[in-house]
Design a protein around this motif. Structure first.
Motif, mmCIF file in Angstrom:
data_model
loop_
_atom_site.group_PDB
_atom_site.id
_atom_site.type_symbol
_atom_site.label_atom_id
_atom_site.label_comp_id
_atom_site.label_asym_id
_atom_site.label_seq_id
_atom_site.Cartn_x
_atom_site.Cartn_y
_atom_site.Cartn_z
ATOM 1 N N ALA A 1 0.336 -0.895 0.227
ATOM 2 C CA ALA A 1 -0.272 -0.295 0.627
ATOM 3 C C ALA A 1 1.062 1.271 0.049
ATOM 4 C CB ALA A 1 -1.033 0.002 1.654
ATOM 5 N N GLN A 2 0.720 1.731 -0.535
ATOM 6 C CA GLN A 2 1.072 3.531 -0.931
ATOM 7 C C GLN A 2 0.807 4.168 0.493
ATOM 8 O OE1 GLN A 2 2.864 4.637 -3.832
ATOM 9 N NE2 GLN A 2 2.145 2.924 -4.594
ATOM 10 N N GLY A 3 -0.345 3.900 1.217
ATOM 11 C CA GLY A 3 0.043 5.406 2.844
ATOM 12 C C GLY A 3 -1.874 3.876 3.299
ATOM 13 N N TYR A 4 -1.665 4.441 4.411
ATOM 14 C CA TYR A 4 -2.894 3.730 5.019
ATOM 15 C C TYR A 4 -3.725 4.397 6.087
ATOM 16 C CZ TYR A 4 -0.503 4.228 9.366
ATOM 17 O OH TYR A 4 -0.176 5.117 10.529
ATOM 18 N N THR A 5 -5.295 4.374 6.140
ATOM 19 C CA THR A 5 -5.719 5.257 6.856
ATOM 20 C C THR A 5 -5.319 4.864 8.067
ATOM 21 O OG1 THR A 5 -7.757 5.181 4.665
ATOM 22 C CG2 THR A 5 -8.659 6.514 6.670
ATOM 23 N N ASP A 6 -5.440 5.872 9.405
ATOM 24 C CA ASP A 6 -5.911 6.022 10.507
ATOM 25 C C ASP A 6 -7.313 4.584 10.919
ATOM 26 O OD1 ASP A 6 -5.629 5.522 12.779
ATOM 27 O OD2 ASP A 6 -5.568 7.865 13.754
ATOM 28 N N PRO A 7 -7.251 3.450 11.067
ATOM 29 C CA PRO A 7 -8.390 3.344 12.267
ATOM 30 C C PRO A 7 -8.828 2.972 12.891
ATOM 31 C CG PRO A 7 -6.341 2.061 12.640
ATOM 32 C CD PRO A 7 -5.947 2.719 11.780
ATOM 33 N N LEU A 8 -8.497 4.441 13.819
ATOM 34 C CA LEU A 8 -9.048 4.581 15.432
ATOM 35 C C LEU A 8 -10.179 4.608 14.952
ATOM 36 C CD1 LEU A 8 -8.522 4.201 17.970
ATOM 37 C CD2 LEU A 8 -6.363 6.295 18.938
ATOM 38 N N PRO A 9 -10.152 6.289 14.335
ATOM 39 C CA PRO A 9 -11.220 7.396 13.655
ATOM 40 C C PRO A 9 -12.860 6.277 14.187
ATOM 41 C CG PRO A 9 -10.085 8.329 13.398
ATOM 42 C CD PRO A 9 -8.925 7.069 13.544
#
Length: 114
Positions: free
Chosen positions: A61-69
């Motif tokens: 993956a190029q990046g990731y989304t923060d899963p906490l929210p």
């Protein structure tokens, strides 16, 4: 996109506050529901608004989304659903006990006041 989300949160908050300030129980319940929706969208937007990125870190993956929210919003949805159900039951019980739908206990004209 940020302007649209911020406007949506602002409108939902304004509608929620307007409905909470009404003097009847059903609009108060709807107002609290709108406020909880606004808070949920706000919490979800705090994790940065990105499209197409996975919430899991991987080497490809190029990046990731923060899963906490996302986890916080899912938890808040469950809690707000339970609280809304409780408020509806309390409002219905209050209406059946008093015969009035007003949150301040005073309904209608001054002749109705004991």
């Amino acid at each position: 996109m940020e302007l649209l989300v911020a406007s949506g949160v602002g409108v939902a908050t304004a509608v929620g506050i307007y409905l909470v300030l009404r003097a009847q129980t059903f609009p108060v319940v709807l107002g609290l529901t709108f406020l909880s929706y606004a808070v949920n969208v706000y919490l979800f937007a705090m994790g940065r608004l990105v499209v197409g990125l996975p919430p899991i870190v991987s080497k490809t993956a190029q990046g990731y989304t923060d899963p906490l929210p996302q986890a916080l919003v899912l938890t808040a949805i469950v809690i707000s659903f339970g609280m809304t159900a409780l408020l509806v039951v309390l409002a219905l019980r209050g209406y059946l006990e008093t015969g009035r739908d007003h949150v301040d206990g005073v309904a209608g004209t001054p002749e109705d006041v004991p």
